[in-house]
Structures are given as C-alpha cells and as structure tokens.
Design an enzyme around this catalytic site. Structure first.
Site, short mmCIF file in Angstrom:
data_model
loop_
_atom_site.label_atom_id
_atom_site.label_comp_id
_atom_site.label_asym_id
_atom_site.label_seq_id
_atom_site.Cartn_x
_atom_site.Cartn_y
_atom_site.Cartn_z
N GLU A 38 0.47 9.91 -6.38
CA GLU A 38 1.73 8.94 -6.08
C GLU A 38 1.91 8.46 -7.54
O GLU A 38 1.31 8.24 -8.09
CB GLU A 38 1.58 8.15 -5.44
CG GLU A 38 2.27 7.14 -4.83
CD GLU A 38 1.86 5.53 -3.78
OE1 GLU A 38 0.63 6.08 -3.76
OE2 GLU A 38 2.55 5.39 -3.50
N LYS A 107 7.77 8.91 1.43
CA LYS A 107 7.06 8.08 2.31
C LYS A 107 7.70 7.34 2.97
O LYS A 107 8.63 6.54 3.34
CB LYS A 107 6.17 7.21 0.87
CG LYS A 107 5.17 6.60 1.18
CD LYS A 107 4.51 6.22 -0.39
CE LYS A 107 3.30 4.71 0.51
NZ LYS A 107 2.34 4.28 -1.10
N CYS A 140 0.33 8.44 -0.11
CA CYS A 140 -0.82 7.04 0.64
C CYS A 140 -1.43 6.35 1.82
O CYS A 140 -1.78 7.02 2.18
CB CYS A 140 -0.42 6.47 -1.11
SG CYS A 140 -2.03 5.07 -1.75
N VAL A 167 -5.36 1.33 -3.43
CA VAL A 167 -6.23 -0.07 -4.08
C VAL A 167 -7.07 -0.89 -3.33
O VAL A 167 -7.90 -1.56 -3.73
CB VAL A 167 -4.86 -1.11 -4.31
CG1 VAL A 167 -4.58 -0.75 -5.38
CG2 VAL A 167 -3.81 -1.21 -2.99
N MET A 168 -6.99 -0.41 -2.24
CA MET A 168 -7.61 -0.90 -0.73
C MET A 168 -9.23 0.04 -1.13
O MET A 168 -9.00 1.35 -0.63
CB MET A 168 -7.15 -0.71 0.95
CG MET A 168 -6.26 -2.33 1.08
SD MET A 168 -6.22 -2.37 2.39
CE MET A 168 -4.25 -0.63 2.67
C1 ACM Z 1 -0.57 2.48 -1.67
O1 ACM Z 1 0.03 3.09 -0.99
N1 ACM Z 1 0.12 2.74 -2.58
C2 ACM Z 1 -1.55 2.28 -1.53
#
Ligand code: ACM
Length: 260
Positions: A38, A107, A140, A167-168
């Site tokens: 991303e 997104k 993501c 990040v998670m």
């Molecule tokens: C994300 O959607 N970049 C965590």
C-alpha cells in the site's frame, strides 16, 4: 502462473528511491503478477489531508508509467498501492499490465487516521480477467471486513492481490481464514520499517505472504527485512468451491438468514 509478493521499506516522501527499491526486487525474480505494498512510493503516515493531497497522483500518473515500462518489457502485471488524485483523494491500488493501466480499486475501509486523509472508496470491488486468471484487489484493513474477500470471490476472483501497510498483528494469520472460507488465493504484500510523523509513530509488521484456497501459507517473508517471495500457483484451484462430496461453500450459503 508465478505470483510474487514484494516487501519493501519505503522512506516517507522519497518516491523515486521507493520505486527503485521495488523495481530492483522485482527484477530479481521473474513473475506473472507482482504485488507491492500500500502507498509504496510515498510512505504511509501523512500528517494531514493537505499533505496526502500534495503527494497524490492520478491513476495514470508517473508511478503507473514507470511500472508499465517494467511490465511491458517482461509481459508481467503489477498491483500496487498509491495515493490517488481523482475527484477526491483516495487510498487506491492499481493494476498495470504490459499495455499500461488496466484498473483501479479505491480502499473501502479506511483505517484509523486514514479516515481524515482519504475519501472512502466508491468503485466497489472490481475483478479483472487476465491471461493467467481472475484478479481482485483489496487494500490492507479491508481484510478486517470479511465481506471484502467474499464479494471478490463471489465476483469470480481467483486471487486477491492485497497491498498492505499492516500495523496490527492479526492479518497474516487471518488471511488463512479469508482464503479458506472463500477458496481463493491471496497475495498480501506488506512493508517493513517505521514512520514517526506528526506525533504518530507507526511500525509495520512485514510478514508478506501468499496463501492457497486450502489455507496453506505457501510463502511468508520475515518481519524486518525487505524481500520478494515467488510461488507457482494453479489458479484453477480457486474455481471450485467444493469442500467435500457434501459441501460447496458458495452453494451452501443461507443467504435468506444472513444480515448484510
Ligand atoms: C492499514 O489499513 N494500513 C492498516
């Protein structure tokens, strides 16, 4: 077909260097489909909407042009994430092939501060029939909403190309279930490294991976190093949703009882 996930270490605001890192990894392994992270040229952690807008580019902008030179020379396809300047600013992914830009996905599910930076996607979940199979895209955090992968699979996607900046910690294992429940392949390309900007420090978890319709992790990269993983995939394995002689995962759905 050969599918590659490319795990990079973008530096915020260094698009030329970030593109060069990705292309150099792509040049190291032949593939039919490369999936990049991303927002892979700009970096992720924009301080505000004005900064995201300043770094955004049209879908047929310089990143698409640079990647089209690569795909034309190698008869390949690339899916990558970028900040899109359209009628609004979107967190998008694009599919580029040997003839240039093929399609865009915006997104749908914006994560955390992204909700202040980007407009939510408005193009649905398109799928693209390519010479080697049917490709859908999600970006993501879309993984967190099972409807994303389900919608793509119902539309015929055989592989979900999934540019990410995770990040998670949950997604790499969760994609096993997304693939298993939809009997599709996935290629999640994540980034590594950290960005500390505007009082928000984020670290990205790597672990880019390719998963099969049986939920097998066919390839998984490390947490801390850039790299590329390539696997030979038979995408026809995603066409039948039959689990056993009694169960077909799509035919067995109880749509009249579901709340959508
Ligand atoms: C994300 O959607 N970049 C965590």
């Amino acid at each position: 077909m050969r599918c590659a996930v490319v795990q990079t270490n973008p530096v915020f605001g260094q698009p030329a260097a970030n593109l060069a890192e990705a292309i150099s990894l792509m040049e190291s392994e032949p593939a039919d489909l490369y999936v990049l992270p991303e927002l892979f040229t700009t970096g992720y952690n924009f301080v505000d909407a004005a900064e995201a807008a300043a770094w955004a580019e049209p879908a047929d902008g310089p990143t698409a042009a640079a990647l089209a030179r690569f795909t034309a020379a190698r008869n390949a396809h690339v899916v990558y994430g970028f900040a899109e300047r359209g009628d609004a600013i979107y967190n998008s992914s694009a599919l580029v092939g040997p003839g240039g830009l093929i399609g865009v996905y915006r997104k749908m599910h914006l994560y955390y501060k992204e909700t202040t930076l980007f407009a939510p996607g408005n193009l649905g979940f398109p799928v693209f029939r390519l010479p080697f199979g049917v490709v859908g895209m999600m970006v993501c955090f879309d993984w967190f909403f099972p409807e994303s992968a389900r919608t793509l699979a119902l539309a015929g996607a055989e592989i979900i190309a999934h540019p990410s900046n995770l990040v998670m910690p949950h997604c790499p294992d969760a994609m096993v279930t997304r693939c298993l429940e939809n009997r599709v392949f996935s290629a999640t390309a994540n980034r590594i490294g950290a960005e500390d900007r505007g009082g928000l420090a984020l670290s990205f978890i790597g672990l880019s991976e390719i998963v099969s319709p049986k939920g097998e992790i066919l390839a998984r990269l490390g947490r801390d190093t850039a790299g590329i993983a390539v696997r030979e995939l038979d995408l026809t394995a995603a066409r039948s949703k039959r689990l056993n002689e009694y169960n077909d995962l799509f035919a067995d759905r109880r749509r009249s009882s579901y709340q959508l």
